[in-house]
Design a protein around this motif. Structure first.
Motif, PDB file in Angstrom:
ATOM      1  N   ALA A   1       6.111  -6.848  15.593  1.00 13.44           N
ATOM      2  CA  ALA A   1       7.158  -7.400  16.459  1.00 13.44           C
ATOM      3  C   ALA A   1       6.604  -8.211  17.621  1.00 13.44           C
ATOM      4  CB  ALA A   1       8.045  -6.281  16.989  1.00 13.44           C
ATOM      5  N   LEU A   2       5.430  -7.860  18.114  1.00 10.73           N
ATOM      6  CA  LEU A   2       4.864  -8.535  19.286  1.00 10.73           C
ATOM      7  C   LEU A   2       3.702  -9.458  18.933  1.00 10.73           C
ATOM      8  CD1 LEU A   2       4.872  -5.493  21.741  1.00 10.73           C
ATOM      9  CD2 LEU A   2       6.688  -7.160  21.326  1.00 10.73           C
ATOM     10  N   LYS A   3       3.495  -9.663  17.648  1.00  7.15           N
ATOM     11  CA  LYS A   3       2.379 -10.498  17.205  1.00  7.15           C
ATOM     12  C   LYS A   3       2.562 -11.934  17.687  1.00  7.15           C
ATOM     13  CE  LYS A   3      -0.278 -11.722  13.072  1.00  7.15           C
ATOM     14  NZ  LYS A   3      -0.372 -11.567  11.587  1.00  7.15           N
ATOM     15  N   GLY A   4       1.558 -12.447  18.386  1.00  7.42           N
ATOM     16  CA  GLY A   4       1.592 -13.826  18.849  1.00  7.42           C
ATOM     17  C   GLY A   4       2.429 -14.072  20.079  1.00  7.42           C
ATOM     18  N   ALA A   5       2.984 -13.017  20.673  1.00  7.36           N
ATOM     19  CA  ALA A   5       3.857 -13.169  21.838  1.00  7.36           C
ATOM     20  C   ALA A   5       3.045 -13.463  23.095  1.00  7.36           C
ATOM     21  CB  ALA A   5       4.698 -11.913  22.037  1.00  7.36           C
ATOM     22  N   ALA A   6       3.729 -13.951  24.128  1.00 14.34           N
ATOM     23  CA  ALA A   6       3.122 -14.168  25.438  1.00 14.34           C
ATOM     24  C   ALA A   6       3.818 -13.267  26.455  1.00 14.34           C
ATOM     25  CB  ALA A   6       3.246 -15.625  25.855  1.00 14.34           C
ATOM     26  N   PHE A   7       3.039 -12.629  27.307  1.00 22.81           N
ATOM     27  CA  PHE A   7       3.572 -11.775  28.367  1.00 22.81           C
ATOM     28  C   PHE A   7       3.207 -12.386  29.712  1.00 22.81           C
ATOM     29  CE2 PHE A   7       3.920  -8.905  24.883  1.00 22.81           C
ATOM     30  CZ  PHE A   7       4.866  -7.950  25.233  1.00 22.81           C
ATOM     31  N   ILE A   8       4.199 -12.554  30.570  1.00 24.65           N
ATOM     32  CA  ILE A   8       4.000 -13.164  31.882  1.00 24.65           C
ATOM     33  C   ILE A   8       4.595 -12.261  32.947  1.00 24.65           C
ATOM     34  CG2 ILE A   8       4.547 -15.156  33.335  1.00 24.65           C
ATOM     35  CD1 ILE A   8       4.768 -16.810  30.778  1.00 24.65           C
ATOM     36  N   GLY A   9       3.841 -12.017  34.033  1.00 25.71           N
ATOM     37  CA  GLY A   9       4.408 -11.212  35.098  1.00 25.71           C
ATOM     38  C   GLY A   9       3.396 -10.653  36.066  1.00 25.71           C
ATOM     39  N   ASN A  10       3.796  -9.575  36.709  1.00 28.22           N
ATOM     40  CA  ASN A  10       3.021  -8.979  37.793  1.00 28.22           C
ATOM     41  C   ASN A  10       2.028  -7.927  37.309  1.00 28.22           C
ATOM     42  OD1 ASN A  10       4.684  -6.710  37.259  1.00 28.22           O
ATOM     43  ND2 ASN A  10       6.242  -7.482  38.673  1.00 28.22           N
ATOM     44  N   SER A  11       1.595  -7.058  38.216  1.00 26.67           N
ATOM     45  CA  SER A  11       0.571  -6.074  37.892  1.00 26.67           C
ATOM     46  C   SER A  11       1.016  -5.048  36.852  1.00 26.67           C
ATOM     47  CB  SER A  11       0.127  -5.344  39.165  1.00 26.67           C
ATOM     48  OG  SER A  11       1.237  -4.758  39.831  1.00 26.67           O
ATOM     49  N   CYS A  12       2.315  -4.817  36.732  1.00 27.04           N
ATOM     50  CA  CYS A  12       2.788  -3.902  35.686  1.00 27.04           C
ATOM     51  C   CYS A  12       2.481  -4.479  34.308  1.00 27.04           C
ATOM     52  CB  CYS A  12       4.285  -3.654  35.842  1.00 27.04           C
ATOM     53  SG  CYS A  12       4.731  -2.726  37.327  1.00 27.04           S
ATOM     54  N   VAL A  13       2.662  -5.788  34.160  1.00 27.10           N
ATOM     55  CA  VAL A  13       2.315  -6.465  32.915  1.00 27.10           C
ATOM     56  C   VAL A  13       0.804  -6.439  32.706  1.00 27.10           C
ATOM     57  CG1 VAL A  13       2.359  -8.686  31.705  1.00 27.10           C
ATOM     58  CG2 VAL A  13       4.346  -7.941  33.010  1.00 27.10           C
TER      59      VAL A  13
ATOM     60  N   GLY B   1      -4.873  -2.154  26.670  1.00 23.48           N
ATOM     61  CA  GLY B   1      -5.063  -2.578  25.288  1.00 23.48           C
ATOM     62  C   GLY B   1      -4.046  -2.049  24.304  1.00 23.48           C
ATOM     63  N   VAL B   2      -2.819  -1.793  24.759  1.00 24.85           N
ATOM     64  CA  VAL B   2      -1.804  -1.237  23.860  1.00 24.85           C
ATOM     65  C   VAL B   2      -1.064  -2.331  23.083  1.00 24.85           C
ATOM     66  CG1 VAL B   2      -1.487   0.865  25.218  1.00 24.85           C
ATOM     67  CG2 VAL B   2      -0.105  -1.161  25.740  1.00 24.85           C
ATOM     68  N   ILE B   3      -1.271  -3.598  23.494  1.00 27.09           N
ATOM     69  CA  ILE B   3      -0.661  -4.724  22.765  1.00 27.09           C
ATOM     70  C   ILE B   3      -1.754  -5.785  22.584  1.00 27.09           C
ATOM     71  CG2 ILE B   3       1.264  -6.359  22.645  1.00 27.09           C
ATOM     72  CD1 ILE B   3       2.746  -4.747  24.704  1.00 27.09           C
ATOM     73  N   ARG B   4      -2.643  -5.533  21.676  1.00 24.48           N
ATOM     74  CA  ARG B   4      -3.781  -6.434  21.472  1.00 24.48           C
ATOM     75  C   ARG B   4      -3.393  -7.717  20.744  1.00 24.48           C
ATOM     76  NH1 ARG B   4      -8.475  -3.872  22.743  1.00 24.48           N
ATOM     77  NH2 ARG B   4      -8.430  -1.588  22.870  1.00 24.48           N
ATOM     78  N   GLU B   5      -2.227  -7.718  20.112  1.00 33.05           N
ATOM     79  CA  GLU B   5      -1.830  -8.864  19.306  1.00 33.05           C
ATOM     80  C   GLU B   5      -1.100  -9.936  20.116  1.00 33.05           C
ATOM     81  OE1 GLU B   5       1.450  -5.707  18.649  1.00 33.05           O
ATOM     82  OE2 GLU B   5      -0.641  -5.844  19.299  1.00 33.05           O
ATOM     83  N   ALA B   6      -1.000  -9.764  21.435  1.00 29.15           N
ATOM     84  CA  ALA B   6      -0.295 -10.722  22.283  1.00 29.15           C
ATOM     85  C   ALA B   6      -1.260 -11.348  23.291  1.00 29.15           C
ATOM     86  CB  ALA B   6       0.858 -10.036  23.011  1.00 29.15           C
ATOM     87  N   THR B   7      -0.775 -12.381  23.987  1.00 34.11           N
ATOM     88  CA  THR B   7      -1.546 -13.046  25.036  1.00 34.11           C
ATOM     89  C   THR B   7      -0.894 -12.751  26.376  1.00 34.11           C
ATOM     90  OG1 THR B   7      -2.132 -14.835  23.507  1.00 34.11           O
ATOM     91  CG2 THR B   7      -2.455 -15.244  25.851  1.00 34.11           C
ATOM     92  N   PHE B   8      -1.718 -12.440  27.378  1.00 33.87           N
ATOM     93  CA  PHE B   8      -1.188 -12.044  28.680  1.00 33.87           C
ATOM     94  C   PHE B   8      -1.553 -13.045  29.772  1.00 33.87           C
ATOM     95  CE2 PHE B   8      -0.932  -8.215  26.272  1.00 33.87           C
ATOM     96  CZ  PHE B   8       0.117  -7.499  26.815  1.00 33.87           C
TER      97      PHE B   8
ATOM     98  N   PRO C   1       6.070 -17.310  19.538  1.00 33.28           N
ATOM     99  CA  PRO C   1       7.407 -17.008  19.000  1.00 33.28           C
ATOM    100  C   PRO C   1       8.303 -16.270  19.992  1.00 33.28           C
ATOM    101  CG  PRO C   1       5.786 -15.507  18.074  1.00 33.28           C
ATOM    102  CD  PRO C   1       5.016 -16.532  18.854  1.00 33.28           C
ATOM    103  N   LYS C   2       7.662 -15.512  20.885  1.00 35.17           N
ATOM    104  CA  LYS C   2       8.406 -14.742  21.882  1.00 35.17           C
ATOM    105  C   LYS C   2       7.660 -14.805  23.212  1.00 35.17           C
ATOM    106  CE  LYS C   2       9.975 -11.394  18.400  1.00 35.17           C
ATOM    107  NZ  LYS C   2       9.950  -9.971  17.957  1.00 35.17           N
ATOM    108  N   VAL C   3       8.411 -14.866  24.290  1.00 26.64           N
ATOM    109  CA  VAL C   3       7.833 -14.831  25.628  1.00 26.64           C
ATOM    110  C   VAL C   3       8.528 -13.727  26.414  1.00 26.64           C
ATOM    111  CG1 VAL C   3       7.432 -16.062  27.789  1.00 26.64           C
ATOM    112  CG2 VAL C   3       7.264 -17.288  25.608  1.00 26.64           C
TER     113      VAL C   3
END
Length: 246
Positions: free
Chosen positions: A63-75, A82-89, A123-125
């Motif tokens: 579900a999170l493969k290839g996704a991008a995560f944007i945000g603060n220190s919680c992100v 390393g719980v979401i290794r398949e995404a970019t932060f 695919p997801k942000v």
């Protein structure tokens, strides 16, 4: 002969009574529904509706493969554990909706939101802002700033689905301390504003907050290092929730 006939009649009557009673029991017994837990007496004290246990969604591994995560220190915690290794932060401690246009990630060269303009498609942000803005003097600065962030993501990644995560609750101790206006009442108010922003900006609101809150509105025990930031166990539960619902 009379004695035998009497016995037969008595047996027949008993059998008939048993069948009638069995029929009544079957009709009045509540049916069980597969996948739902029975309502406990403690739950009944709080109302049947809130007591019904709804089956959790299955976790989708990709579900999170290839996704991008944007945000603060919680992100940033999701990334560091390393719980979401398949995404970019693209995260930074203290990042706000205003600074996302101005400051880069650590060791980065361009503002955080400009990272989405580097030619890679997602695919997801996933966005998470708000905690560092709780102490701002006006709510409009936050809502207008968040709207601009979402608009920027849509412009940079027009094919991506944009998910906006709710602000996470904090512990009772942190809430009572109320440093920089960080308290759970304020967080709830901001989350309501974020819901409205999502409706206006074609983004999907993700209610992560409700998964980690106690009845008194504070963060559940055992998943945070300081009452604000999640530990590895908390981040794993958070990641699994996202994999199941996004």
């Amino acid at each position: 002969m009379f004695r035998i006939s009497s016995i037969v009649v008595v047996v027949a009557l008993c059998a008939g009574i048993w069948l009638i009673m069995r029929s009544i029991i079957v009709r009045t017994s509540a049916p069980t529904t597969p996948g739902y837990a029975p309502v406990s007496s403690a739950a009944l004290a709080h109302g049947v509706e809130s007591a019904v246990s709804v089956p959790s969604e299955p976790v989708k591994p990709d579900a999170l493969k290839g996704a991008a995560f944007i945000g603060n220190s919680c992100v940033d915690g999701l990334d560091n554990y390393g719980v979401i290794r398949e995404a970019t932060f693209f995260a930074r401690t203290g990042l706000t909706v205003k600074e996302a246009f101005e400051k880069p990630v650590i060791n980065g060269k361009v503002p955080v939101l400009d990272e989405l303009k580097q030619g890679k498609t997602y695919p997801k942000v996933f966005l998470l802002f708000g905690e560092n803005e709780l102490g701002w003097s006006t709510d409009n600065a936050f809502t207008e700033g968040y709207a601009k962030v979402i608009q920027s993501v849509h412009a940079s990644q027009p094919k991506a689905k944009v998910y906006v995560q709710s602000i996470l609750p904090v512990s009772k101790a942190v809430s009572d301390r109320n440093k920089n206006n960080i308290n759970n009442k304020r967080i709830n108010q901001f989350n309501e504003m974020i819901k409205q922003i999502c409706k206006e900006q074609n983004a999907t609101y993700v209610d992560v907050h409700s998964q980690f809150v106690k009845p008194d509105g504070s963060l559940i025990d055992g998943i945070s290092t300081d009452g604000i930031h999640f530990n590895k166990d908390g981040c794993q539960k958070w990641a699994d929730y996202l994999r199941a619902h996004c």
